[in-house]
Design a protein around this motif. Sequence first.
Motif, PDB file in Angstrom:
ATOM      1  N   ALA A 164       8.846 -16.100  -1.190  1.00 30.22           N
ATOM      2  CA  ALA A 164       8.474 -14.848  -1.848  1.00 30.22           C
ATOM      3  C   ALA A 164       7.035 -14.890  -2.326  1.00 30.22           C
ATOM      4  O   ALA A 164       6.316 -13.885  -2.272  1.00 30.22           O
ATOM      5  CB  ALA A 164       9.417 -14.576  -3.018  1.00 30.22           C
ATOM      6  N   ASP A 165       6.585 -16.064  -2.777  1.00 32.43           N
ATOM      7  CA  ASP A 165       5.219 -16.188  -3.274  1.00 32.43           C
ATOM      8  C   ASP A 165       4.196 -16.019  -2.153  1.00 32.43           C
ATOM      9  O   ASP A 165       3.089 -15.529  -2.387  1.00 32.43           O
ATOM     10  CB  ASP A 165       5.028 -17.537  -3.954  1.00 32.43           C
ATOM     11  CG  ASP A 165       3.755 -17.586  -4.775  1.00 32.43           C
ATOM     12  OD1 ASP A 165       3.570 -16.689  -5.623  1.00 32.43           O
ATOM     13  OD2 ASP A 165       2.925 -18.488  -4.558  1.00 32.43           O
ATOM     14  N   GLU A 203       0.619   0.388  -4.473  1.00 35.65           N
ATOM     15  CA  GLU A 203       0.209   0.073  -3.103  1.00 35.65           C
ATOM     16  C   GLU A 203       0.506  -1.387  -2.758  1.00 35.65           C
ATOM     17  O   GLU A 203       0.994  -1.693  -1.667  1.00 35.65           O
ATOM     18  CB  GLU A 203      -1.296   0.357  -2.924  1.00 35.65           C
ATOM     19  CG  GLU A 203      -1.650   1.828  -2.831  1.00 35.65           C
ATOM     20  CD  GLU A 203      -1.476   2.573  -4.133  1.00 35.65           C
ATOM     21  OE1 GLU A 203      -1.107   3.766  -4.093  1.00 35.65           O
ATOM     22  OE2 GLU A 203      -1.710   1.973  -5.215  1.00 35.65           O
ATOM     23  N   GLU A 204       0.243  -2.276  -3.694  1.00 32.22           N
ATOM     24  CA  GLU A 204       0.511  -3.692  -3.453  1.00 32.22           C
ATOM     25  C   GLU A 204       2.012  -3.948  -3.313  1.00 32.22           C
ATOM     26  O   GLU A 204       2.434  -4.777  -2.501  1.00 32.22           O
ATOM     27  CB  GLU A 204      -0.076  -4.543  -4.579  1.00 32.22           C
ATOM     28  CG  GLU A 204      -1.599  -4.568  -4.568  1.00 32.22           C
ATOM     29  CD  GLU A 204      -2.171  -5.588  -5.531  1.00 32.22           C
ATOM     30  OE1 GLU A 204      -1.403  -6.354  -6.139  1.00 32.22           O
ATOM     31  OE2 GLU A 204      -3.414  -5.624  -5.674  1.00 32.22           O
ATOM     32  N   ALA A 205       2.818  -3.255  -4.101  1.00 37.20           N
ATOM     33  CA  ALA A 205       4.275  -3.421  -4.024  1.00 37.20           C
ATOM     34  C   ALA A 205       4.810  -2.938  -2.683  1.00 37.20           C
ATOM     35  O   ALA A 205       5.651  -3.596  -2.053  1.00 37.20           O
ATOM     36  CB  ALA A 205       4.950  -2.664  -5.161  1.00 37.20           C
ATOM     37  N   LYS A 206       4.324  -1.776  -2.235  1.00 37.39           N
ATOM     38  CA  LYS A 206       4.758  -1.240  -0.940  1.00 37.39           C
ATOM     39  C   LYS A 206       4.317  -2.147   0.209  1.00 37.39           C
ATOM     40  O   LYS A 206       5.050  -2.356   1.176  1.00 37.39           O
ATOM     41  CB  LYS A 206       4.197   0.168  -0.740  1.00 37.39           C
ATOM     42  CG  LYS A 206       4.980   1.264  -1.420  1.00 37.39           C
ATOM     43  CD  LYS A 206       6.338   1.446  -0.760  1.00 37.39           C
ATOM     44  CE  LYS A 206       7.146   2.534  -1.417  1.00 37.39           C
ATOM     45  NZ  LYS A 206       8.543   2.546  -0.943  1.00 37.39           N
ATOM     46  N   ASP A 232       5.421  -9.564  -7.656  1.00 32.92           N
ATOM     47  CA  ASP A 232       4.453  -8.712  -8.345  1.00 32.92           C
ATOM     48  C   ASP A 232       3.034  -9.127  -7.953  1.00 32.92           C
ATOM     49  O   ASP A 232       2.391  -9.936  -8.639  1.00 32.92           O
ATOM     50  CB  ASP A 232       4.641  -8.836  -9.866  1.00 32.92           C
ATOM     51  CG  ASP A 232       3.794  -7.817 -10.634  1.00 32.92           C
ATOM     52  OD1 ASP A 232       2.804  -7.320 -10.069  1.00 32.92           O
ATOM     53  OD2 ASP A 232       4.126  -7.531 -11.796  1.00 32.92           O
ATOM     54  N   PRO A 233       2.505  -8.572  -6.856  1.00 32.89           N
ATOM     55  CA  PRO A 233       1.161  -8.945  -6.412  1.00 32.89           C
ATOM     56  C   PRO A 233       0.076  -8.550  -7.407  1.00 32.89           C
ATOM     57  O   PRO A 233      -0.936  -9.230  -7.537  1.00 32.89           O
ATOM     58  CB  PRO A 233       0.994  -8.175  -5.093  1.00 32.89           C
ATOM     59  CG  PRO A 233       2.379  -7.847  -4.654  1.00 32.89           C
ATOM     60  CD  PRO A 233       3.148  -7.645  -5.921  1.00 32.89           C
ATOM     61  N   TRP A 234       0.272  -7.439  -8.125  1.00 31.15           N
ATOM     62  CA  TRP A 234      -0.750  -6.927  -9.038  1.00 31.15           C
ATOM     63  C   TRP A 234      -0.999  -7.892 -10.186  1.00 31.15           C
ATOM     64  O   TRP A 234      -2.132  -8.100 -10.602  1.00 31.15           O
ATOM     65  CB  TRP A 234      -0.325  -5.562  -9.569  1.00 31.15           C
ATOM     66  CG  TRP A 234      -1.433  -4.757 -10.165  1.00 31.15           C
ATOM     67  CD1 TRP A 234      -2.396  -4.054  -9.501  1.00 31.15           C
ATOM     68  CD2 TRP A 234      -1.678  -4.549 -11.565  1.00 31.15           C
ATOM     69  NE1 TRP A 234      -3.237  -3.421 -10.397  1.00 31.15           N
ATOM     70  CE2 TRP A 234      -2.819  -3.709 -11.681  1.00 31.15           C
ATOM     71  CE3 TRP A 234      -1.056  -4.985 -12.730  1.00 31.15           C
ATOM     72  CZ2 TRP A 234      -3.342  -3.303 -12.897  1.00 31.15           C
ATOM     73  CZ3 TRP A 234      -1.585  -4.581 -13.953  1.00 31.15           C
ATOM     74  CH2 TRP A 234      -2.715  -3.749 -14.028  1.00 31.15           C
ATOM     75  N   ALA A 260       0.080  -9.869   0.059  1.00 29.14           N
ATOM     76  CA  ALA A 260      -0.023  -8.458  -0.323  1.00 29.14           C
ATOM     77  C   ALA A 260      -1.241  -8.210  -1.206  1.00 29.14           C
ATOM     78  O   ALA A 260      -1.864  -7.147  -1.148  1.00 29.14           O
ATOM     79  CB  ALA A 260       1.244  -8.012  -1.046  1.00 29.14           C
ATOM     80  N   HIS A 261      -1.584  -9.194  -2.018  1.00 32.99           N
ATOM     81  CA  HIS A 261      -2.717  -9.031  -2.926  1.00 32.99           C
ATOM     82  C   HIS A 261      -4.054  -9.289  -2.245  1.00 32.99           C
ATOM     83  O   HIS A 261      -5.068  -8.673  -2.608  1.00 32.99           O
ATOM     84  CB  HIS A 261      -2.576  -9.975  -4.120  1.00 32.99           C
ATOM     85  CG  HIS A 261      -3.694  -9.846  -5.112  1.00 32.99           C
ATOM     86  ND1 HIS A 261      -3.847  -8.746  -5.930  1.00 32.99           N
ATOM     87  CD2 HIS A 261      -4.746 -10.674  -5.399  1.00 32.99           C
ATOM     88  CE1 HIS A 261      -4.923  -8.898  -6.682  1.00 32.99           C
ATOM     89  NE2 HIS A 261      -5.484 -10.054  -6.373  1.00 32.99           N
TER      90      HIS A 261
END
Length: 213
Positions: free
Chosen positions: A14-15, A89-92, A147-149, A21-22
Amino acid sequence: MITFTSRHQEIRKADLITRKAHSIYPHISESRISAIIAQDKVKELFWGQMSMEYALKFAGERLKMEDDEKNLYQHIIDTMKKGLGNCAEEAKLAELIGKISGIKNIYSGSIFAGKGFAKHDVAFITDKEIKENKKYQFKNKEALIIDPWLGITEFAGNYFKTIKTNFSKLLDIRGNSKPYIKADFSSKLSQSKVKNYRKIYPELIIDFSNKKC
Protein backbone atom coordinates in the motif's frame (compact mmCIF):
# COMPACT_ATOMS: atom_id res chain seq x y z
CA MET A 1 -9.83 -8.76 7.37
CA ILE A 2 -6.14 -8.03 6.83
CA THR A 3 -4.44 -10.37 9.30
CA PHE A 4 -1.48 -9.76 11.58
CA THR A 5 0.69 -12.20 9.64
CA SER A 6 0.12 -10.29 6.40
CA ARG A 7 0.48 -6.85 8.02
CA HIS A 8 4.03 -6.07 6.94
CA GLN A 9 3.52 -7.16 3.35
CA GLU A 10 0.18 -5.40 2.94
CA ILE A 11 1.43 -2.09 4.35
CA ARG A 12 4.53 -2.19 2.18
CA LYS A 13 2.43 -2.76 -0.93
CA ALA A 14 0.00 0.00 0.00
CA ASP A 15 2.87 2.36 0.77
CA LEU A 16 4.21 1.89 -2.77
CA ILE A 17 0.85 3.19 -4.00
CA THR A 18 0.98 6.12 -1.56
CA ARG A 19 4.44 7.15 -2.77
CA LYS A 20 3.68 6.77 -6.48
CA ALA A 21 0.41 8.70 -6.28
CA HIS A 22 2.19 11.59 -4.60
CA SER A 23 5.34 11.70 -6.72
CA ILE A 24 4.70 10.26 -10.21
CA TYR A 25 3.48 13.62 -11.54
CA PRO A 26 5.20 16.51 -9.71
CA HIS A 27 2.54 18.97 -8.61
CA ILE A 28 1.62 21.71 -6.16
CA SER A 29 -1.28 21.44 -3.73
CA GLU A 30 -3.19 24.71 -3.63
CA SER A 31 -5.04 23.60 -0.47
CA ARG A 32 -1.73 22.89 1.29
CA ILE A 33 -0.48 26.40 0.46
CA SER A 34 -3.77 27.84 1.78
CA ALA A 35 -3.47 25.81 5.00
CA ILE A 36 0.09 27.01 5.60
CA ILE A 37 -0.92 30.63 5.00
CA ALA A 38 -3.84 30.29 7.42
CA GLN A 39 -1.45 29.21 10.16
CA ASP A 40 1.17 31.88 9.50
CA LYS A 41 0.11 35.39 8.46
CA VAL A 42 3.72 36.36 7.67
CA LYS A 43 3.84 33.73 4.93
CA GLU A 44 0.70 35.23 3.42
CA LEU A 45 2.80 38.18 2.26
CA PHE A 46 4.97 35.84 0.21
CA TRP A 47 2.52 33.14 -0.84
CA GLY A 48 -0.80 34.97 -1.01
CA GLN A 49 -0.55 35.81 -4.71
CA MET A 50 0.71 32.32 -5.56
CA SER A 51 -2.22 30.76 -3.70
CA MET A 52 -4.72 32.89 -5.61
CA GLU A 53 -3.17 32.02 -8.97
CA TYR A 54 -3.21 28.29 -8.27
CA ALA A 55 -6.73 28.48 -6.85
CA LEU A 56 -8.01 30.04 -10.09
CA LYS A 57 -6.24 27.45 -12.25
CA PHE A 58 -7.49 24.66 -10.04
CA ALA A 59 -11.08 25.89 -10.14
CA GLY A 60 -11.03 25.56 -13.92
CA GLU A 61 -9.72 22.00 -13.76
CA ARG A 62 -12.26 20.98 -11.10
CA LEU A 63 -15.07 22.35 -13.29
CA LYS A 64 -13.98 20.02 -16.10
CA MET A 65 -14.09 17.07 -13.70
CA GLU A 66 -17.59 17.93 -12.49
CA ASP A 67 -18.91 18.44 -16.04
CA ASP A 68 -17.47 15.16 -17.34
CA GLU A 69 -17.54 12.65 -14.48
CA LYS A 70 -17.40 9.62 -16.78
CA ASN A 71 -13.84 10.66 -17.69
CA LEU A 72 -12.94 11.75 -14.16
CA TYR A 73 -9.75 9.69 -13.89
CA GLN A 74 -8.46 11.07 -17.18
CA HIS A 75 -9.09 14.60 -15.93
CA ILE A 76 -7.26 13.72 -12.70
CA ILE A 77 -4.19 12.62 -14.65
CA ASP A 78 -4.35 15.66 -16.94
CA THR A 79 -4.64 18.04 -13.98
CA MET A 80 -1.72 16.48 -12.12
CA LYS A 81 0.41 16.50 -15.25
CA LYS A 82 -0.22 20.24 -15.37
CA GLY A 83 1.31 20.48 -11.90
CA LEU A 84 -1.86 20.77 -9.81
CA GLY A 85 -3.28 18.32 -7.28
CA ASN A 86 -4.96 18.34 -3.89
CA CYS A 87 -5.87 15.41 -1.62
CA ALA A 88 -8.86 14.42 -3.81
CA GLU A 89 -6.73 14.11 -6.94
CA GLU A 90 -4.02 12.16 -5.14
CA ALA A 91 -6.61 9.81 -3.60
CA LYS A 92 -8.24 9.13 -6.98
CA LEU A 93 -4.85 8.56 -8.60
CA ALA A 94 -3.94 6.13 -5.80
CA GLU A 95 -7.16 4.21 -6.44
CA LEU A 96 -6.37 4.06 -10.16
CA ILE A 97 -2.79 2.92 -9.51
CA GLY A 98 -4.07 0.17 -7.23
CA LYS A 99 -6.69 -1.01 -9.72
CA ILE A 100 -4.36 -1.18 -12.72
CA SER A 101 -1.78 -2.93 -10.54
CA GLY A 102 -4.22 -5.73 -9.71
CA ILE A 103 -5.78 -4.66 -6.39
CA LYS A 104 -9.54 -5.04 -6.80
CA ASN A 105 -10.65 -4.01 -3.30
CA ILE A 106 -9.24 -0.47 -3.37
CA TYR A 107 -11.50 2.58 -3.21
CA SER A 108 -11.27 6.33 -2.78
CA GLY A 109 -13.49 8.49 -0.62
CA SER A 110 -13.86 11.30 1.89
CA ILE A 111 -13.28 11.31 5.63
CA PHE A 112 -15.67 13.18 7.93
CA ALA A 113 -15.76 13.55 11.71
CA GLY A 114 -17.86 16.02 13.61
CA LYS A 115 -19.00 19.50 12.65
CA GLY A 116 -15.53 20.98 12.51
CA PHE A 117 -13.80 18.29 10.48
CA ALA A 118 -12.80 19.51 7.03
CA LYS A 119 -13.41 16.97 4.31
CA HIS A 120 -10.23 15.11 3.45
CA ASP A 121 -9.87 12.49 0.71
CA VAL A 122 -7.93 9.24 0.86
CA ALA A 123 -7.81 5.85 -0.81
CA PHE A 124 -8.36 2.68 1.19
CA ILE A 125 -8.13 -1.08 0.86
CA THR A 126 -10.66 -3.29 2.64
CA ASP A 127 -12.21 -6.73 2.38
CA LYS A 128 -15.58 -5.31 3.46
CA GLU A 129 -18.27 -4.88 0.83
CA ILE A 130 -18.40 -1.15 0.10
CA LYS A 131 -21.69 0.36 -1.03
CA GLU A 132 -22.57 3.74 -2.47
CA ASN A 133 -23.83 6.48 -0.11
CA LYS A 134 -22.99 4.46 3.00
CA LYS A 135 -20.81 5.63 5.90
CA TYR A 136 -18.15 3.27 7.21
CA GLN A 137 -16.54 3.46 10.63
CA PHE A 138 -13.75 0.94 10.23
CA LYS A 139 -12.31 -0.92 13.18
CA ASN A 140 -8.53 -0.86 13.42
CA LYS A 141 -7.55 -3.47 10.82
CA GLU A 142 -10.71 -3.56 8.72
CA ALA A 143 -9.19 -1.05 6.31
CA LEU A 144 -5.75 0.09 5.22
CA ILE A 145 -5.67 3.84 4.61
CA ILE A 146 -3.60 5.28 1.77
CA ASP A 147 -3.10 9.03 2.21
CA PRO A 148 -0.67 10.42 -0.40
CA TRP A 149 -1.38 14.05 0.58
CA LEU A 150 -0.14 13.52 4.15
CA GLY A 151 2.27 10.74 3.20
CA ILE A 152 0.70 8.17 5.53
CA THR A 153 -0.03 4.47 4.95
CA GLU A 154 -1.57 2.80 8.00
CA PHE A 155 -4.44 0.71 9.32
CA ALA A 156 -7.58 2.69 10.05
CA GLY A 157 -7.26 2.76 13.85
CA ASN A 158 -3.67 3.99 13.88
CA TYR A 159 -4.31 6.36 10.98
CA PHE A 160 -7.11 8.22 12.76
CA LYS A 161 -5.02 8.48 15.93
CA THR A 162 -2.15 9.91 13.89
CA ILE A 163 -4.16 12.60 12.12
CA LYS A 164 -5.89 13.66 15.35
CA THR A 165 -2.56 13.89 17.18
CA ASN A 166 -0.38 15.43 14.48
CA PHE A 167 -2.62 17.07 11.89
CA SER A 168 -5.67 18.36 13.79
CA LYS A 169 -4.82 22.00 13.03
CA LEU A 170 -4.04 21.38 9.37
CA LEU A 171 -7.25 19.39 8.81
CA ASP A 172 -9.38 21.47 11.20
CA ILE A 173 -10.25 18.50 13.41
CA ARG A 174 -12.33 19.50 16.44
CA GLY A 175 -14.14 17.41 19.01
CA ASN A 176 -14.01 13.68 19.64
CA SER A 177 -16.41 12.42 16.98
CA LYS A 178 -15.44 9.09 15.51
CA PRO A 179 -14.35 9.55 11.88
CA TYR A 180 -16.13 7.77 9.07
CA ILE A 181 -15.36 7.25 5.39
CA LYS A 182 -17.80 7.60 2.53
CA ALA A 183 -16.61 6.04 -0.74
CA ASP A 184 -16.87 8.04 -3.94
CA PHE A 185 -18.56 6.23 -6.82
CA SER A 186 -19.12 9.31 -9.01
CA SER A 187 -17.03 7.68 -11.73
CA LYS A 188 -16.68 3.91 -11.81
CA LEU A 189 -13.62 2.07 -13.07
CA SER A 190 -14.89 -0.72 -15.31
CA GLN A 191 -12.59 -3.55 -16.35
CA SER A 192 -12.37 -2.09 -19.85
CA LYS A 193 -11.32 1.28 -18.42
CA VAL A 194 -8.70 -0.36 -16.21
CA LYS A 195 -7.24 -2.21 -19.22
CA ASN A 196 -7.22 1.00 -21.23
CA TYR A 197 -5.38 2.94 -18.52
CA ARG A 198 -2.85 0.12 -18.20
CA LYS A 199 -2.12 0.46 -21.89
CA ILE A 200 -1.93 4.27 -22.00
CA TYR A 201 -0.17 4.90 -18.68
CA PRO A 202 2.25 2.01 -18.00
CA GLU A 203 4.22 4.30 -15.66
CA LEU A 204 1.37 3.99 -13.15
CA ILE A 205 1.59 0.20 -12.90
CA ILE A 206 3.30 -1.30 -9.86
CA ASP A 207 4.62 -4.82 -10.32
CA PHE A 208 4.34 -6.09 -6.76
CA SER A 209 6.02 -9.40 -7.69
CA ASN A 210 9.29 -7.50 -8.23
CA LYS A 211 9.06 -5.59 -4.95
CA LYS A 212 10.53 -6.88 -1.72
CA CYS A 213 7.66 -6.71 0.73
